[in-house]
Structures are given as C-alpha cells and as structure tokens.
Design an enzyme around this catalytic site. Structure first.
Site, PDB file in Angstrom:
ATOM      1  N   CYS A  77     -11.816 108.622 -54.689  1.00  0.00           N
ATOM      2  CA  CYS A  77     -10.537 109.336 -54.574  1.00  0.00           C
ATOM      3  C   CYS A  77      -9.879 109.598 -55.923  1.00  0.00           C
ATOM      4  O   CYS A  77      -9.506 110.727 -56.251  1.00  0.00           O
ATOM      5  CB  CYS A  77      -9.580 108.603 -53.646  1.00  0.00           C
ATOM      6  N   HIS A 131      -5.410 104.481 -52.853  1.00  0.00           N
ATOM      7  CA  HIS A 131      -5.956 105.805 -52.548  1.00  0.00           C
ATOM      8  C   HIS A 131      -5.003 106.861 -53.108  1.00  0.00           C
ATOM      9  O   HIS A 131      -3.792 106.644 -53.150  1.00  0.00           O
ATOM     10  CB  HIS A 131      -6.121 105.985 -51.030  1.00  0.00           C
ATOM     11  N   HIS A 148      -8.378 115.418 -50.999  1.00  0.00           N
ATOM     12  CA  HIS A 148      -8.771 114.123 -51.554  1.00  0.00           C
ATOM     13  C   HIS A 148     -10.246 113.885 -51.300  1.00  0.00           C
ATOM     14  O   HIS A 148     -10.876 114.604 -50.527  1.00  0.00           O
ATOM     15  CB  HIS A 148      -7.944 112.993 -50.926  1.00  0.00           C
TER      16      HIS A 148
END
Length: 178
Positions: A77, A131, A148
């Site tokens: 990510c 994340h 993402h």
C-alpha cells in the site's frame, strides 16, 4: 494591444499572489474580460490532482507485493502511494506511519482528490497507521473513492469506496502535495 498586455499582467500577478478572483479594483471595462479569462485557466491544484490521478490510474491492476514499491514487481500500500507521489516531487514518506506524520492533516469533509487517507492495519482496535490510499474521487454527495494497493480480494492496485470496513479503519486525511 496595450489592453491585452494589461489584462495578462493583471492575471499573472494576481494568480501568483492568490488573489486571482479579486478583480474589483480593476476598471469596470476590464473586470468582465479578466473574469472570463480566469474561468478558462485551470486551477493549479485541480490540475495537479488530475495529473496524480491519471498517473495512479495507469497503475490499476498492478499486483500486490509486500514491501515493494516497484510497478514491475508489485506494490504494497505505501509502496504504491510513495511511488505515485515520488513522480510529483514528494519523497518524504515510504511507510503508512511516515504518511501519517507527513503533510498537512485535513478534515475528511475538506479533503480533496489527491489527498492521502491513512488507515489502521487490519486490526481496527489498534489505532496505529497500517494502510494508506489516495482519494480518487468525491461525488456531489461527498462519497469518497480511494485508490490503493490491497492485499485483500483485489490483491493489487484497485479503487474502493470509503465505507464500511475501511471507514471504521480511517485515521486521518493528509495533503502531501499542494
């Protein structure tokens, strides 16, 4: 010719000083012309966001690979987000924790396309960064989609709605490129 030079000089000066919409100090004969010209010049921030999204979209489908920031090998990510922003001169962050510390925090309702969303890891109860993604779009109702690199079902670069599971994991939004 003098009229055109004056108007263009005014636009350049006020665009650079951030006062481009304030043309009230101009003689009335120029106000309408300046307003018309300014409406045709794309906003620099909007243009930058468009460039960022166009670049990010070109990476849709690149596979997920832990600890990687390479389009050839795959992205995790933060590798994806750092790779995108590196192409626009931002080199200050590589991990989700770095992104949480970098840039300027903005309220979610003030966030814009191109801003970074910082989420918890998969354990929602641990409220630490784990994340990241980039705001991809915001519709007229304020619904946000983000792009993402996901280790989940998509297992690669994808676009996801900011709702449900991801909404509960959201920690903050930050602007990293003005």
């Amino acid at each position: 010719m003098k009229k055109i030079v004056f108007i263009l000089s005014f636009i350049l000066f006020f665009a650079l000083t951030g006062k481009a919409q304030d043309n009230k100090s101009l003689p009335k004969q120029y106000q309408e012309a300046v307003t018309d010209i300014l409406s045709k010049i794309p906003d620099a921030a909007t243009n930058k966001a468009t460039q960022i999204m166009d670049f990010a979209k070109s990476l849709l489908g690149v596979r997920y690979k832990y600890a990687s920031s390479s389009p050839e090998k795959g992205f995790d990510c933060s590798g994806f987000v750092s790779y995108v922003f590196k192409n626009f001169g931002f080199t200050g962050a590589r991990s989700s924790r770095d992104f949480a510390k970098q840039g300027k925090q903005v309220a979610l309702n003030e966030a814009k396309v191109g801003d970074v969303l910082v989420f918890t890891g998969t354990n929602v109860k641990q409220r630490t960064p784990g994340h990241v993604g980039i705001i991809y779009s915001i519709d007229e109702d304020g619904k946000i989609k983000f792009i993402h690199s996901s280790s989940g079902k998509a297992h690669g670069v994808t676009v996801t709605d900011l709702e449900g599971y991801y909404k509960t994991r959201l920690l903050k939004a930050v602007t990293v490129v003005e």
